[in-house]
Design an enzyme around this catalytic site. Structure first.
Site, PDB file in Angstrom:
ATOM      1  N   GLY A 328       1.013  -2.649 -13.061  1.00 36.57           N
ATOM      2  CA  GLY A 328      -0.202  -2.259 -13.815  1.00 36.57           C
ATOM      3  C   GLY A 328      -1.196  -1.482 -12.747  1.00 36.57           C
ATOM      4  O   GLY A 328      -1.043  -1.544 -11.552  1.00 36.57           O
ATOM      5  N   GLN A 329      -1.945  -0.932 -13.593  1.00 36.99           N
ATOM      6  CA  GLN A 329      -2.935  -0.081 -12.895  1.00 36.99           C
ATOM      7  C   GLN A 329      -4.253  -0.040 -13.469  1.00 36.99           C
ATOM      8  O   GLN A 329      -4.585   0.162 -14.506  1.00 36.99           O
ATOM      9  CB  GLN A 329      -2.451   1.515 -12.894  1.00 36.99           C
ATOM     10  CG  GLN A 329      -3.625   2.420 -12.241  1.00 36.99           C
ATOM     11  CD  GLN A 329      -3.735   2.377 -10.819  1.00 36.99           C
ATOM     12  OE1 GLN A 329      -2.944   2.673 -10.037  1.00 36.99           O
ATOM     13  NE2 GLN A 329      -5.057   1.835 -10.416  1.00 36.99           N
ATOM     14  N   GLY A 330      -5.378  -0.494 -12.667  1.00 39.46           N
ATOM     15  CA  GLY A 330      -6.788  -0.983 -13.195  1.00 39.46           C
ATOM     16  C   GLY A 330      -7.685  -0.176 -12.589  1.00 39.46           C
ATOM     17  O   GLY A 330      -7.373   0.641 -11.718  1.00 39.46           O
ATOM     18  N   GLY A 333      -8.128  -1.660  -9.169  1.00 39.04           N
ATOM     19  CA  GLY A 333      -6.876  -1.653  -8.083  1.00 39.04           C
ATOM     20  C   GLY A 333      -5.646  -1.632  -9.036  1.00 39.04           C
ATOM     21  O   GLY A 333      -5.557  -1.769 -10.173  1.00 39.04           O
ATOM     22  N   LYS A 349      -2.627  -8.176  -7.091  1.00 40.45           N
ATOM     23  CA  LYS A 349      -3.683  -7.202  -7.249  1.00 40.45           C
ATOM     24  C   LYS A 349      -4.166  -6.549  -5.850  1.00 40.45           C
ATOM     25  O   LYS A 349      -4.863  -7.388  -5.193  1.00 40.45           O
ATOM     26  CB  LYS A 349      -4.712  -7.676  -8.186  1.00 40.45           C
ATOM     27  CG  LYS A 349      -5.793  -6.752  -8.768  1.00 40.45           C
ATOM     28  CD  LYS A 349      -6.668  -7.020  -9.631  1.00 40.45           C
ATOM     29  CE  LYS A 349      -7.377  -5.762 -10.228  1.00 40.45           C
ATOM     30  NZ  LYS A 349      -8.057  -6.119 -11.465  1.00 40.45           N
ATOM     31  N   ASP A 446     -15.353  -8.398 -19.129  1.00 43.90           N
ATOM     32  CA  ASP A 446     -14.381  -7.458 -19.237  1.00 43.90           C
ATOM     33  C   ASP A 446     -13.493  -8.118 -20.324  1.00 43.90           C
ATOM     34  O   ASP A 446     -12.224  -7.733 -19.969  1.00 43.90           O
ATOM     35  CB  ASP A 446     -13.993  -6.905 -17.850  1.00 43.90           C
ATOM     36  CG  ASP A 446     -13.602  -5.506 -18.213  1.00 43.90           C
ATOM     37  OD1 ASP A 446     -13.621  -4.799 -19.153  1.00 43.90           O
ATOM     38  OD2 ASP A 446     -12.866  -5.161 -17.349  1.00 43.90           O
TER      39      ASP A 446
END
Ligand SMILES: *[C@@H]1O[C@H](CO)[C@@H](O)[C@H](O)[C@H]1NC(C)=O
Ligand SMILES: *[C@@H]1O[C@H](CO)[C@@H](O)[C@H](O)[C@H]1NC(C)=O
Ligand SMILES: *[C@@H]1O[C@H](CO)[C@@H](O)[C@H](O)[C@H]1NC(C)=O
Ligand SMILES: *[C@@H]1O[C@H](CO)[C@@H](O)[C@H](O)[C@H]1NC(C)=O
Ligand SMILES: *[C@@H]1O[C@H](CO)[C@@H](O)[C@H](O)[C@H]1NC(C)=O
Ligand SMILES: *[C@@H]1O[C@H](CO)[C@@H](O)[C@H](O)[C@H]1NC(C)=O
Ligand SMILES: *[C@@H]1O[C@H](CO)[C@@H](O)[C@H](O)[C@H]1NC(C)=O
Ligand SMILES: *[C@@H]1O[C@H](CO)[C@@H](O)[C@H](O)[C@H]1NC(C)=O
Length: 668
Positions: A328-330, A333, A349, A446
């Site tokens: 994953g990419q947030g 990070g 993460k 969030d």
């Protein structure tokens, strides 16, 4: 009161133990920061080459400091060289030295990705650089003095004699240091001094360095305290006796033990020891109250080994952050899948280094969040703050995140109504727990579909507490950095930065409507494309079940769908006060006898409405939002900017407001 002699012996040995414990736990590693200097304009061109070397360098220095209280090491690579030196001032005990080094090592990476940085604590020094600085004694640019003093300045009448004392002391202590292998402490007429050169320096270099430090530090007069921070040495004077006198502490401890043994069989021992313990505790406590607070934090960090992961362990677990392991990419990070040596699968993460700034808060947060456990919350297992980046370690949730189901173009896997309902209820329970189930209340800030992960049984788990901040007494507080995802953000939070649980309720409402309709909410699309607007329109036309996902082909209980949609609308009402609490939402969802009120207010739909409603910053707000529209891709195919934990680089079309802020100077 009667004491048997055996009891007394027990009691006394316990007291001795306690005394030792106190003197250990209240010793002073002097971790207050006297100066931190980063090379702002010289940064590592390629951080993916730089960081691994940096980590290795710090690891080696750690072992050296553990053995010898100081160390230097150089990695001389073909493209990148890192030289590092750490040294505790010689009066620190070994424990204190390690604590001080730990603190400096935790704080120094605030400079990353600078290629050069140095940190002076009051008990130790740490520096890394891209060139060999080991015999550097003075630095014409960086050398400086820190004259800040907690005890103020000498008054006008005592200033002349104070100046004489300080000057004499500085002369005395620097001369002694040069003669004594680069270290000396001295106390003269109420002024105390410590001089320390780095061990790599020659005698000549040490002399030169201390001479310059003396001149700098004398410039601090009439301040009652001054510290010279030079490339090759550290010099401090103070009216407080800040250093540990090796001789004194040796002798007092020896005599203490002697006395204790001699009189331990008499009742007098009891009285004396209690008095002594109380006194020692009082004296030390008074002196080191502030340090104790800092120390507590550091100790916490290092002792909570079950929370504190080694950077190397996590590096290995993720195969050195192999791109193949990336899940994953947030915005904050990227997330990697990893396997610990014991076979446990985790999600790591990797927070970008620039989020390092909040490393201090970070630990509080980890401690806070790791205590929170609920079946619908992703468990935080721990973290690592020693490396170049902060890493968070979570339990691994095998299935995909909710947004991947929602945005699945091919509809390979269509969630049935029952599954959707189960996910909505689980998510509501998870948020309700955050808001009131634990000892502290947490606003997630969030909530969105990419933050809801599904396990093997399609049971939802809410992820990413990275943005979560608990807030104490005040119900509404103005959040300083607005973070969150456009399209899920409550209007009052978006415009005024006002953060309450009701902002989460709003985001949850958006999520519910998305789940039922099988569509993502197109944030701020001003025509009829907005999901919220569509559902509200159907509701007004008494035809709300029209908005249920057509791929369900009518296979859903009408009344239940109607209720869930109504709950979604209730949660997304523009006024926070009209929205129900999460506890009420859970009740509405699970208690079939519960009367569900009618939503009174349309959801927050577009920017103009919002801007007009919020008096004051009309122009700035609306232009802010209009710019934001332009940045939002409306299709399901744009690259993800903001989804976070464990969502594979799946399609989401929302931007993080924070990212937007970074590109403009607007402020709310
Ligand atoms: C000077 O030292 C004091 C005490 O440690 C510290 O609080 C302060 O931040 C230092 N000043 C600078 C410019 O680093
Ligand atoms: C940084 O180094 C890595 C590893 O050698 C390389 O793959 C990458 O292309 C480099 N990046 C830049 C911007 O030079
Ligand atoms: C530190 O000391 C231990 C045991 O005394 C020794 O095994 C180790 O090699 C030493 N490490 C370094 C880097 O000197
Ligand atoms: C590091 O490498 C450079 C050139 O590659 C050399 O000039 C220098 O002496 C080396 N330093 C050490 C400490 O080996
Ligand atoms: C020590 O410093 C001098 C200059 O002051 C420099 O020429 C020399 O190379 C340095 N020595 C080492 C071992 O780095
Ligand atoms: C240091 O102080 C002592 C006593 O005050 C004095 O006798 C001695 O000369 C001083 N030493 C130096 C090097 O100034
Ligand atoms: C500490 O002890 C050493 C040797 O035992 C002695 O030379 C030195 O003067 C003592 N220092 C003080 C401040 O008493
Ligand atoms: C005090 O203890 C240190 C280390 O424990 C030792 O090196 C030093 O010689 C001792 N000093 C005296 C005066 O006993």
């Amino acid at each position: 009161m009667q004491f048997s002699s055996q009891n007394l012996v027990h009691f006394t040995s316990w007291l001795i133990f306690l005394l030792n414990f106190i003197s250990f736990s209240l010793s002073d590693p002097r971790i207050s920061e006297a100066g931190l200097f980063c090379s702002k304009n010289r940064v590592a061109p390629n951080t993916s080459l730089f960081f691994p070397i940096f980590v290795k360098e710090m690891e080696v220095i750690s072992t050296l400091v553990t053995n010898n209280s100081w160390g230097h090491y150089a990695v001389n690579g073909t493209q990148i060289s890192i030289y590092a030196l750490a040294q505790c001032y010689q009066d620190l005990s070994q424990t204190d030295c390690l604590l001080c080094y730990a603190a400096s090592r935790t704080w120094l990476p605030r400079c990353l990705p600078a290629v050069s940085a140095r940190i002076y604590l009051d008990g130790c020094f740490l520096r890394y650089d891209d060139h060999n600085f080991f015999n550097e004694s003075i630095d014409p640019i960086m050398d400086t003095a820190n004259c800040s003093s907690s005890s103020g300045v000498a008054s006008a009448e005592e200033a002349p004699s104070f100046r004489t004392s300080v000057e004499e002391l500085i002369e005395n202590v620097t001369v002694a240091a040069v003669m004594n292998k680069g270290y000396a402490v001295k106390g003269l007429s109420g002024v105390y001094g410590l001089a320390q050169c780095w061990k790599t320096l020659s005698n000549e270099g040490c002399k030169e360095c201390l001479a310059k430090a003396s001149r700098n530090v004398k410039g601090c007069l009439p301040s009652r305290e001054g510290r010279g921070l030079n490339a090759g040495c550290y010099l401090r004077y103070s009216t407080e006796k800040f250093y540990t006198d090796q001789n004194a502490s040796n002798t007092s401890r020896a005599s203490r033990t002697g006395k204790t043994v001699a009189i331990s069989s008499s009742v007098a021992a009891f009285c004396m020891l209690s008095f002594f313990a109380a006194y020692a505790f009082y004296a030390r406590f008074k002196k080191t109250k502030q340090e104790r607070k800092n120390l507590g934090r550091i100790l916490n960090a290092y002792n909570k080994s079950n929370l504190n992961f080694k950077y190397e362990t996590l590096e290995k677990a993720t195969n050195y952050f192999d791109l193949k392991m990336k899940i994953g990419q947030g915005g904050a990070g990227s997330v990697y899948r990893g396997t610990l040596p014991d076979g446990k699968v985790i999600a790591v993460k990797r927070l970008f280094y620039n989020t390092r700034q909040w490393v201090d808060e970070f630990f509080n947060e980890v401690n806070l969040i790791s205590g929170i456990q609920h079946k619908n919350l992703v468990k935080l297992l721990g973290c690592s703050i020693e490396g170049p980046e902060s890493l968070l370690v979570y339990e691994f949730v095998p299935n995909m995140s909710l947004d991947q189901y929602l945005c699945d173009k091919n509809k390979v896997r269509i969630l049935s109504w029952k599954e959707r309902f189960q996910i909505v209820v689980g998510t509501a329970e998870g948020i309700a727990f955050l808001h009131g189930g634990a000892e502290i209340r947490i606003v997630h800030r969030d909530i969105k579909s990419s933050n809801v992960l599904l396990d093997d049984n399609l049971s939802p788990k809410i992820a990413d507490f990275g943005l979560a901040r608990h807030f104490a007494e005040d119900k509404t507080h103005l959040s300083t950095g607005i973070a969150g995802t456009l399209g899920y953000m409550a209007p009052e939070y978006l415009v005024k930065g006002q953060l309450t649980e009701k902002a989460d309720v709003y985001s949850f409402g958006v999520l519910v409507l998305e789940m039922v309709s099988g569509r993502k909410n197109n944030a701020f699309v001003e025509d009829s494309g907005s999901l919220l607007q569509t559902v509200w329109k159907f509701y007004k036309m008494d035809n709300i079940t029209e908005s249920v996902d057509p791929s369900l082909k009518g296979d859903f209980p009408t009344l239940e769908a109607l209720n869930v949609l109504k709950i979604g609308l209730l949660c997304t009402q523009a006024s926070a006060s009209l929205r129900p609490s999460m506890e009420e939402v859970v009740q509405m969802l699970t208690d079939f006898n519960c009367e569900i009120p009618e939503p009174k207010q349309p959801p927050f739909i577009n920017a103009t409405l919002l801007a007009v409603n919020s008096s004051g910053s009309y122009s700035s707000t609306s232009s802010l939002l209009r710019n934001a529209f332009n940045k939002i891709e409306v299709s399901c195919t744009s690259t993800d900017q903001s989804s976070s934990l464990q969502s594979s680089s799946g399609p989401v079309r929302s931007v993080e407001l924070r990212d937007y802020y970074n590109n403009s100077s607007s402020q709310i």
